[in-house]
Design an enzyme around this catalytic site. Structure first.
Site, mmCIF file in Angstrom:
data_model
loop_
_atom_site.group_PDB
_atom_site.id
_atom_site.type_symbol
_atom_site.label_atom_id
_atom_site.label_comp_id
_atom_site.label_asym_id
_atom_site.label_seq_id
_atom_site.Cartn_x
_atom_site.Cartn_y
_atom_site.Cartn_z
ATOM 1 N N GLY A 13 11.355 -5.477 49.983
ATOM 2 C CA GLY A 13 10.681 -6.006 51.180
ATOM 3 C C GLY A 13 10.095 -7.384 50.977
ATOM 4 N N ALA A 14 10.932 -8.312 50.480
ATOM 5 C CA ALA A 14 10.369 -9.593 50.029
ATOM 6 C C ALA A 14 10.721 -10.798 50.896
ATOM 7 C CB ALA A 14 10.799 -9.855 48.578
ATOM 8 N N SER A 15 11.310 -10.595 52.066
ATOM 9 C CA SER A 15 11.694 -11.765 52.868
ATOM 10 C C SER A 15 10.500 -12.560 53.373
ATOM 11 C CB SER A 15 12.555 -11.332 54.057
ATOM 12 O OG SER A 15 13.811 -10.936 53.606
ATOM 13 N N ARG A 16 9.365 -11.883 53.531
ATOM 14 C CA ARG A 16 8.176 -12.581 54.058
ATOM 15 C C ARG A 16 6.921 -11.992 53.405
ATOM 16 N NH1 ARG A 16 7.489 -9.779 60.090
ATOM 17 N NH2 ARG A 16 6.126 -8.146 59.313
ATOM 18 N N ASP A 64 17.563 -0.732 53.549
ATOM 19 C CA ASP A 64 16.346 0.003 53.900
ATOM 20 C C ASP A 64 15.886 0.752 52.648
ATOM 21 O OD1 ASP A 64 14.451 1.828 54.739
ATOM 22 O OD2 ASP A 64 15.540 2.411 56.555
ATOM 23 N N SER A 143 -3.014 0.042 48.564
ATOM 24 C CA SER A 143 -3.952 -0.630 49.483
ATOM 25 C C SER A 143 -5.330 -0.031 49.263
ATOM 26 C CB SER A 143 -3.530 -0.395 50.934
ATOM 27 O OG SER A 143 -4.562 -0.776 51.816
ATOM 28 N N TYR A 156 -0.526 5.629 57.265
ATOM 29 C CA TYR A 156 -0.461 4.537 56.281
ATOM 30 C C TYR A 156 -1.324 4.834 55.047
ATOM 31 C CZ TYR A 156 -0.862 -0.326 54.574
ATOM 32 O OH TYR A 156 -0.850 -1.471 53.806
ATOM 33 N N LYS A 160 -0.438 5.224 50.960
ATOM 34 C CA LYS A 160 -1.014 4.348 49.934
ATOM 35 C C LYS A 160 -1.790 5.151 48.887
ATOM 36 C CE LYS A 160 0.806 0.631 51.557
ATOM 37 N NZ LYS A 160 1.856 -0.041 50.799
ATOM 38 N N ILE A 189 -5.259 -9.138 53.511
ATOM 39 C CA ILE A 189 -4.459 -10.302 53.093
ATOM 40 C C ILE A 189 -3.792 -10.903 54.338
ATOM 41 C CG2 ILE A 189 -2.652 -11.105 51.505
ATOM 42 C CD1 ILE A 189 -4.997 -9.591 50.099
HETATM 43 P P1 NAD Z 1 4.808 -7.897 55.929
HETATM 44 O O1 NAD Z 1 5.042 -7.029 57.110
HETATM 45 O O2 NAD Z 1 4.412 -9.305 56.145
HETATM 46 O O3 NAD Z 1 6.065 -7.864 54.955
HETATM 47 C C1 NAD Z 1 6.650 -6.631 54.579
HETATM 48 C C2 NAD Z 1 8.128 -6.850 54.337
HETATM 49 O O4 NAD Z 1 8.685 -5.600 53.905
HETATM 50 C C3 NAD Z 1 8.891 -7.256 55.626
HETATM 51 O O5 NAD Z 1 9.765 -8.318 55.322
HETATM 52 C C4 NAD Z 1 9.633 -5.977 55.996
HETATM 53 O O6 NAD Z 1 10.849 -6.227 56.688
HETATM 54 C C5 NAD Z 1 9.865 -5.353 54.633
HETATM 55 N N1 NAD Z 1 10.077 -3.900 54.701
HETATM 56 C C6 NAD Z 1 9.258 -2.978 55.249
HETATM 57 N N2 NAD Z 1 9.786 -1.758 55.128
HETATM 58 C C7 NAD Z 1 10.982 -1.910 54.489
HETATM 59 C C8 NAD Z 1 12.008 -1.024 54.090
HETATM 60 N N3 NAD Z 1 11.932 0.289 54.343
HETATM 61 N N4 NAD Z 1 13.091 -1.524 53.458
HETATM 62 C C9 NAD Z 1 13.194 -2.856 53.209
HETATM 63 N N5 NAD Z 1 12.257 -3.744 53.575
HETATM 64 C C10 NAD Z 1 11.168 -3.275 54.212
HETATM 65 O O7 NAD Z 1 3.676 -7.138 55.081
HETATM 66 P P2 NAD Z 1 2.762 -7.656 53.865
HETATM 67 O O8 NAD Z 1 1.402 -7.831 54.389
HETATM 68 O O9 NAD Z 1 3.431 -8.721 53.103
HETATM 69 O O10 NAD Z 1 2.744 -6.307 53.007
HETATM 70 C C11 NAD Z 1 3.447 -6.120 51.787
HETATM 71 C C12 NAD Z 1 2.923 -4.857 51.120
HETATM 72 O O11 NAD Z 1 1.519 -5.005 50.881
HETATM 73 C C13 NAD Z 1 3.069 -3.597 51.989
HETATM 74 O O12 NAD Z 1 3.385 -2.495 51.177
HETATM 75 C C14 NAD Z 1 1.694 -3.444 52.580
HETATM 76 O O13 NAD Z 1 1.429 -2.114 52.939
HETATM 77 C C15 NAD Z 1 0.830 -3.901 51.429
HETATM 78 N N6 NAD Z 1 -0.519 -4.308 51.806
HETATM 79 C C16 NAD Z 1 -0.734 -5.367 52.645
HETATM 80 C C17 NAD Z 1 -2.038 -5.708 52.996
HETATM 81 C C18 NAD Z 1 -2.347 -6.849 53.922
HETATM 82 O O14 NAD Z 1 -3.546 -7.037 54.251
HETATM 83 N N7 NAD Z 1 -1.387 -7.652 54.346
HETATM 84 C C19 NAD Z 1 -3.117 -4.971 52.484
HETATM 85 C C20 NAD Z 1 -2.862 -3.905 51.628
HETATM 86 C C21 NAD Z 1 -1.556 -3.593 51.286
#
Ligand code: NAD
Length: 248
Positions: A13-16, A64, A143, A156, A160, A189
């Site tokens: 899940g690293a595109s963004r 996925d 998280s 969610y 976690k 974040i």
């Molecule tokens: P984001 O939505 O910006 O990026 C998540 C990426 O994962 C997206 O590109 C999405 O397409 C991809 N993805 C999701 N499910 C997928 C799947 N089943 N297969 C392949 N790709 C998948 O989210 P983020 O904020 O960068 O979050 C990244 C991680 O950090 C997540 O696990 C999220 O739960 C965790 N997290 C984020 C925060 C926050 O505040 N942003 C806080 C705690 C934990």
């Protein structure tokens, strides 16, 4: 000397968001990077181009992470193409927030599969490679909500919290082969995931953060590099909170 010279890393899940920032930092520290996301798009293409321009090998899989069969296929392809895997980061995650009374079974299942089953899939597919090598670092993105809970996030937060139990159990299973398994618990974040919450929610969170700023994706990326590198050789089964003090 870079911290991850000659290492091979895979991140889901690293595109963004956090995943993208982490993939770039891994490459900056010398690692070749394999990454996944649901589909190939401008984000995945530009990330691949940026990493390649840094002189690292980069390979993208549109997949996925909740699909077990597809994950096994990726493990075979990585084994053939790269021959090893040093760092695995389970980052893919989604939210489908709602109060429990309004939460659908479909949203429960979707979040369980994307956030928790994906961790099972990638660890199961890639630990055999690490066991053979007798080395590796697995980092699961949890998280603080998995520790403290949050209204509107029963699905969610369960995933976690589940990731934390999984991390500790796997750390006990594979520690004797020098494979470390740790989790990171980010706080609030700034990423596309939290942008959808809006200004009011951001201000509410800010009041509760002792450091008085939201976290940035790079804050988490640096923590990943620490857990992936030789800087943390005797740390396993831990949950590292990276939250500006939010959970204090
Ligand atoms: P984001 O939505 O910006 O990026 C998540 C990426 O994962 C997206 O590109 C999405 O397409 C991809 N993805 C999701 N499910 C997928 C799947 N089943 N297969 C392949 N790709 C998948 O989210 P983020 O904020 O960068 O979050 C990244 C991680 O950090 C997540 O696990 C999220 O739960 C965790 N997290 C984020 C925060 C926050 O505040 N942003 C806080 C705690 C934990």
């Amino acid at each position: 000397m870079n911290l991850l010279e000659n290492k091979i890393a895979l991140i889901t899940g690293a595109s963004r968001g956090i995943g993208r920032a982490t993939a770039l930092m891994l490459a900056k520290e010398g690692a070749d990077v394999i990454f996944t996301d649901f589909r190939e798009d401008d984000n995945s293409k530009s990330l691949e181009a940026e990493i390649t321009a840094m002189g690292r090998r980069c390979r993208f899989f549109a997949a996925d992470a909740s699909n077990t069969e597809v994950t096994m296929g990726i493990a075979d392809a990585v084994q053939k193409e790269f021959g090893r895997l040093d760092i695995l980061i389970n980052n893919a995650g989604i939210t489908r927030d709602n109060l429990l009374l309004r939460m659908s079974e479909a949203d429960w299942d979707l979040v369980m599969n994307c956030n928790l089953k994906s961790v099972f899939n990638y660890c199961k597919a890639f630990t055999p490679i690490m066991l053979k090598q007798r080395s590796g670092s697995i980092i699961n993105i949890s998280s603080i909500v998995g520790i403290n809970g949050n209204a509107g996030q029963c699905n969610y937060s369960s995933t976690k919290a589940g990731i934390i139990g999984f991390t500790r159990s796997l750390a006990k299973e594979v520690g004797s082969r020098s494979i470390r398994v740790n989790a990171i618990a980010p706080g609030f974040i700034e990423t596309p995931m939290t942008q959808q919450l809006g200004e009011a929610a951001l201000n509410e969170w800010l009041k509760a953060i002792p450091m008085r700023r939201p976290g940035q994706a790079d804050d988490i990326a640096r923590t990943v590099v620490y857990l992936a590198s030789e800087l943390s050789t005797y740390i396993t089964g831990q949950v590292l909170r990276c939250d500006g003090g939010l959970s204090l």
